[in-house]
Design a protein around this motif. Structure first.
Motif, PDB file in Angstrom:
ATOM      1  N   TYR A   1      -2.790   4.633   4.604  1.00 20.84           N
ATOM      2  CA  TYR A   1      -2.252   3.356   5.091  1.00 20.84           C
ATOM      3  C   TYR A   1      -0.998   3.554   5.942  1.00 20.84           C
ATOM      4  O   TYR A   1      -0.739   2.784   6.866  1.00 20.84           O
ATOM      5  CB  TYR A   1      -2.016   2.395   3.918  1.00 20.84           C
ATOM      6  N   LEU A   2      -0.221   4.588   5.636  1.00 16.65           N
ATOM      7  CA  LEU A   2       0.917   4.914   6.495  1.00 16.65           C
ATOM      8  C   LEU A   2       0.430   5.251   7.903  1.00 16.65           C
ATOM      9  O   LEU A   2       1.052   4.862   8.906  1.00 16.65           O
ATOM     10  CB  LEU A   2       1.695   6.092   5.886  1.00 16.65           C
ATOM     11  N   GLY A   3      -0.707   5.941   7.991  1.00 21.30           N
ATOM     12  CA  GLY A   3      -1.311   6.227   9.296  1.00 21.30           C
ATOM     13  C   GLY A   3      -1.724   4.949  10.020  1.00 21.30           C
ATOM     14  O   GLY A   3      -1.542   4.825  11.231  1.00 21.30           O
ATOM     15  N   VAL A   4      -2.272   3.987   9.254  1.00 17.73           N
ATOM     16  CA  VAL A   4      -2.652   2.701   9.862  1.00 17.73           C
ATOM     17  C   VAL A   4      -1.389   1.983  10.381  1.00 17.73           C
ATOM     18  O   VAL A   4      -1.372   1.451  11.501  1.00 17.73           O
ATOM     19  CB  VAL A   4      -3.399   1.797   8.854  1.00 17.73           C
TER      20      VAL A   4
ATOM     21  N   ALA B   1      -2.394  13.076   5.137  1.00 20.97           N
ATOM     22  CA  ALA B   1      -3.299  11.923   5.196  1.00 20.97           C
ATOM     23  C   ALA B   1      -2.858  10.960   6.310  1.00 20.97           C
ATOM     24  O   ALA B   1      -3.689  10.402   7.039  1.00 20.97           O
ATOM     25  CB  ALA B   1      -3.332  11.210   3.846  1.00 20.97           C
ATOM     26  N   ALA B   2      -1.544  10.771   6.440  1.00 28.34           N
ATOM     27  CA  ALA B   2      -1.036   9.864   7.474  1.00 28.34           C
ATOM     28  C   ALA B   2      -1.372  10.396   8.862  1.00 28.34           C
ATOM     29  O   ALA B   2      -1.864   9.661   9.737  1.00 28.34           O
ATOM     30  CB  ALA B   2       0.481   9.699   7.321  1.00 28.34           C
ATOM     31  N   ARG B   3      -1.124  11.692   9.075  1.00 30.59           N
ATOM     32  CA  ARG B   3      -1.396  12.306  10.386  1.00 30.59           C
ATOM     33  C   ARG B   3      -2.882  12.280  10.700  1.00 30.59           C
ATOM     34  O   ARG B   3      -3.289  12.067  11.830  1.00 30.59           O
ATOM     35  CB  ARG B   3      -0.878  13.745  10.417  1.00 30.59           C
TER      36      ARG B   3
ATOM     37  N   TYR C   1       0.822  -1.219   0.000  1.00 33.63           N
ATOM     38  CA  TYR C   1       0.000   0.000   0.000  1.00 33.63           C
ATOM     39  C   TYR C   1       0.856   1.270   0.000  1.00 33.63           C
ATOM     40  O   TYR C   1       0.461   2.288  -0.544  1.00 33.63           O
ATOM     41  CB  TYR C   1      -0.899   0.041   1.244  1.00 33.63           C
ATOM     42  N   ILE C   2       2.019   1.195   0.691  1.00 35.48           N
ATOM     43  CA  ILE C   2       2.793   2.413   0.967  1.00 35.48           C
ATOM     44  C   ILE C   2       4.075   2.478   0.141  1.00 35.48           C
ATOM     45  O   ILE C   2       4.665   3.534  -0.020  1.00 35.48           O
ATOM     46  CB  ILE C   2       3.155   2.482   2.476  1.00 35.48           C
TER      47      ILE C   2
ATOM     48  N   VAL D   1      -1.444   9.047  -3.742  1.00 39.10           N
ATOM     49  CA  VAL D   1      -0.542   9.453  -2.653  1.00 39.10           C
ATOM     50  C   VAL D   1      -1.319   9.559  -1.338  1.00 39.10           C
ATOM     51  O   VAL D   1      -0.844   9.136  -0.277  1.00 39.10           O
ATOM     52  CB  VAL D   1       0.157  10.785  -3.012  1.00 39.10           C
ATOM     53  N   GLN D   2      -2.527  10.119  -1.419  1.00 37.21           N
ATOM     54  CA  GLN D   2      -3.343  10.243  -0.198  1.00 37.21           C
ATOM     55  C   GLN D   2      -3.727   8.870   0.355  1.00 37.21           C
ATOM     56  O   GLN D   2      -3.725   8.655   1.564  1.00 37.21           O
ATOM     57  CB  GLN D   2      -4.603  11.065  -0.495  1.00 37.21           C
TER      58      GLN D   2
END
Lengths: 392, 392
Positions: free
Chosen positions: A314-317, A347-349, A270-271, A308-309
Motif C-alpha cells: 500500500y505504501l507503493g500505491v 514490497a513498496a518498490r 493500511y500503512i 509488513v509486506q
C-alpha cells in the motif's frame, strides 16, 4: 518590491546568497562567487571575510602549483563552529539533536513521555532544547536558532499546533511556553521556528542532502501517523490552510477499513504502525511500536512479515498516487516504520515499479532518510538553516 | 541576481507591477500605486500614461465632489483595446478564442478533425489561430500573443508535446510548424506559448477569476482524459518532468478496472468519458461523446444516470485525495464531462462532503469553470497574459 532602501536587509541577502552558492558547490573562489552573484569582487571579499569570521565559511589551504603560481583560495561551509538545535515532539517521545551547518549530528537526547498533558510535555521539550543549546555552546559552537517539528497541522506564524489527532491536542499554543522558557534561560534572542513534522523532515533532506537536491522533494513520514512534506521552488508547499501533504488520509480503497480520522480506506489505515500491528497480531497482543514489530519480523513470525509486506504494497500505491500529483524528483522515506526494513521497502518498490512498468515510465527515485528515527529532529535543525539563508 | 543593469527589463517589471496591482484592485489612483509599489509618483505617472496609451489601462471619469474638490483619477484594466488568442488542441476538436485582458471571449471558432495525422492537424490549428488574430485585429484590437493547450505532457521550452495518449502522439514538435505558419502570415513577432491543457485552464481561472483568487488553485480537466493543473505561489506547479497533475492515473481502487495507461484502478478508468459511456451502454452502442450521454441522461435513461452518478462519486474520491495532497483554496471543474451537470456534480459534492464530515472538517470550495467547453482555449489566452505580466 524595492528593497535597496533597507541596507541591513540587502547586506544579509547578499551574505546569504554567498552561503547558498558555496553550499551548492564547495571550493569556489571569491572571483567565482563575484561572477555568479553579480556582486563586485570587493563586496564579495568583504562579505566572505565576515562569514569566515562568524563561522559560516572556511578557507582551504592555498594551493601552490608550479605552472599557475598562487591559485585563488577555495571556500567551503564550515562544519565546526556553528550549530542549529532541532527537536521532534512525537506522539510518545521527544527527540532533540544539534547539527552542524552541513547536517552532522553533534549532540542528541531522547525522552519518552506517557502523559499527554500539554503543559508538562512542553516543559520537558523546552528543557531538552535548552540542554542542547547549553551543551553545544559548552563544546565551543555558536547556536543559530532552534526548530521544532510537531505531529499535526501547525499555524507557523501564530506558533499554534492546530490539530494533533494522535496526541488528542487541538489549538495548543506551543510557541509561548517555549519562548518564555528560553527567555528565562537567557536565550530569548534565539530564533525559534515551529512546523509540522513531515514538513521539517522534508526541509532537512532538502538542506542537508548532497547538492543539487532534485525538486519537487517529497518526504514521507511513516509512523503511527502517515504524512508528507513537499519542497518545491525552494520552499515548503503548505497549501491554503497548512494541511497540504496530509496524504495519510488519501483514499487507497473506497469503503476500506475505518481510519482514526473517521474516513474509510485511508492510506494510514493500511500503512500506519497501528494498522500493521493490528494485522500482525492475529488473536495476540496489539503492540504498535516499531521495535516490537521488528523483533517479531526478525524472529520470522509469518503473520508479522505478511502484515509488513501488505503495508509495503500500500505504501507503493500511495507513492504511485503522489507521483501522479507532484511528479517528485525524489521521494525520501523516514520515520520509525522504516526500521521494518526490507520486507516493507522491497514490497513498496515492487508495487511502485509495477505501476511504472504498466505505464511504460521509469519509476521515480526513492531513498530512505539517512537520519532514521531522528529525521524530524534533524529536519527541525535544517529548518533553522532554511529560514536563515532566505532572509526574504 | 542583480537586474538593475538591464534598464529595459527593469522598466517592464515596474510597468507590469502596476498592471498587476490594478488587476488586484480596480479604481486605484497613481498615488495609491506609488505607495504600494514603492516607486516614485513621477515614475508611476510616466508608466501609467504609457500603459493607458498602449491599451492596458483606462482612466475613469474624474470625480468632482463638493467637499474634496478634484479627486485622484481611478485606473482600471482596459477590456476594449488589447486581446490574447488561445487555442485548445483536443482529442478530436480544435477550439480557438480571443479574449480581452479581463477574460471576456470576443471571438471564437471550432473545428472537428477525424484524422490524427499530426502535420495536418497542426496546419489546421495554425490556420485557425491566424484567423483569430486577423479577425480580432480587424475589429480594432491589438493582439499580445497566442497560447495553445495540448492534450498531454508538454516540454514548454522546447515546444514539444511529449506524450498524448488519447491522440497516440509521442514527441511531436508543435512549436516549429506553428511558428513558421505565423511567420509566413507576417505574425512572426507574436509571442507563442504552449502548455498542457489542464495547466493552461488552471492559468485561465487564475488570471481571469475575480481577485483575489485563493491558492493553491486546482483545476480538474474532465473529458476523455482526466488531469489537473495546479497554481501555487503565483506559478504553475509542473513537477520534475512536467508530469505533475496527471491525477487521472492515481489509483482509487487497488486491482480496479484496467485504464488506457496500462495501470489498474486509475481515476480515469472511473471518471473518464469512455468509462462513463461504457458503463451507460449496457449491451448497446458505446458512444463516448458528452453530448450523447447528456441526451441519454436527459431522456431519463436509468443506466446512463446511474453511470454518471457513479463517475461523480469517484470524482468526489479523487477530489478528497487531491484535497489531502494540495490543500487547495479552490477546486475548479471544467471540460466536456461537466456538461453532464447535476447527476455528476451532486454525486461528487456529496462524496467529498461525506469525507469532510467524517473527518470533522469543512469541505473545500468547488466551482465549475465559467468557460464550459472553452475552458482550455480561454485558459491558453490567459496563459499569454500570465507570462507577459511576469517578465521575470
Amino acid at each position: 518590491m524595492p528593497i535597496t532602501g533597507d541596507q541591513t536587509l540587502l547586506k544579509q541577502i547578499n551574505r546569504m546568497a554567498i552561503v547558498r552558492r558555496v553550499r551548492q558547490q564547495a571550493g569556489q573562489s571569491r572571483a567565482d562567487l563575484a561572477k555568479e552573484t553579480g556582486l563586485t569582487k570587493s563586496t564579495v571579499s568583504l562579505l566572505a571575510q565576515e562569514l569566515i569570521d562568524e563561522g559560516w565559511l572556511v578557507e582551504h589551504e592555498i594551493q601552490i602549483t608550479g605552472a599557475l603560481g598562487r591559485r585563488p583560495t577555495p571556500l567551503s561551509i564550515d562544519p565546526h563552529r556553528l550549530a542549529m538545535v532541532g527537536a521532534e515532539l512525537g506522539v510518545d517521545r521527544i527527540h532533540v539533536v544539534a547539527t552542524s551547518l552541513t547536517g552532522e549530528i553533534v549532540w542528541q537526547a531522547d525522552e519518552d513521555f506517557l502523559s499527554v498533558d500539554a503543559e508538562g510535555v512542553l516543559q520537558r521539550l523546552a528543557s531538552l532544547l535548552i540542554d542542547g543549546i547549553v551543551s553545544v555552546r559548552a563544546a565551543g559552537r555558536q547556536v543559530l536558532g532552534a526548530g521544532v517539528g510537531l505531529p499535526g497541522a501547525v499555524d507557523e506564524s501564530a506558533g499554534i499546533l492546530k490539530v494533533a489527532p494522535n496526541l488528542g491536542w487541538r489549538d495548543i499554543d506551543v510557541a509561548t511556553p517555549l519562548r518564555s522558557a528560553l527567555t528565562n534561560a537567557g536565550l530569548g534572542d534565539l530564533p525559534l521556528y515551529l512546523q509540522n513534522e513531515a514538513d521539517v523532515a522534508a526541509l532537512g533532506e532538502f538542506e542537508f542532502g548532497e547538492a543539487p537536491v532534485p525538486e519537487p522533494l517529497v518526504y514521507l513520514s511513516l509512523g503511527i501517523g502517515v504524512g508528507a512534506g513537499v519542497v518545491v521552488n525552494d520552499r515548503l508547499f503548505l497549501g491554503s490552510a497548512g494541511f497540504a501533504g496530509e496524504v495519510g488520509h488519501s483514499i487507497l480503497q473506497v469503503a476500506g477499513p475505518r481510519c482514526s480520522c473517521g474516513r474509510e480506506g485511508c492510506a494510514e489505515a493500511y500503512i500506519g504502525l497501528r494498522a500493521i500491528a493490528q494485522q500482525s497480531a492475529g488473536d495476540g497482543d496489539v503492540q504498535a511500536s516499531a521495535g516490537t514489530l521488528v523483533a517479531r519480523a526478525s524472529a520470522g513470525d509469518p503473520l508479522t512479515i505478511s502484515a509488513v509486506q501488505r503495508a509495503g504494497h500500500y505504501l507503493g500505491v500511495l507513492m504511485q498516487n503522489l507521483w501522479t500529483a507532484f511528479d517528485p524528483g525524489r521521494f525520501v522515506l523516514g520515520g520509525p516504520t522504516c526500521e521494518l526494513g526490507a520486507p516493507l521497502l522491497d514490497a513498496a518498490r515492487e508495487t511502485l515499479g509495477r505501476y511504472a512498468r504498466d505505464a511504460g515510465l521509469p519509476p521515480p527515485e526513492v531513498r530512505v532518510s539517512r537520519y532514521g528515527a531522528r529525521a524530524v529532529a534533524a529536519g527541525a535543525a535544517g529548518m533553522v538553516l532554511h529560514k536563515l539563508v532566505r532572509p526574504l
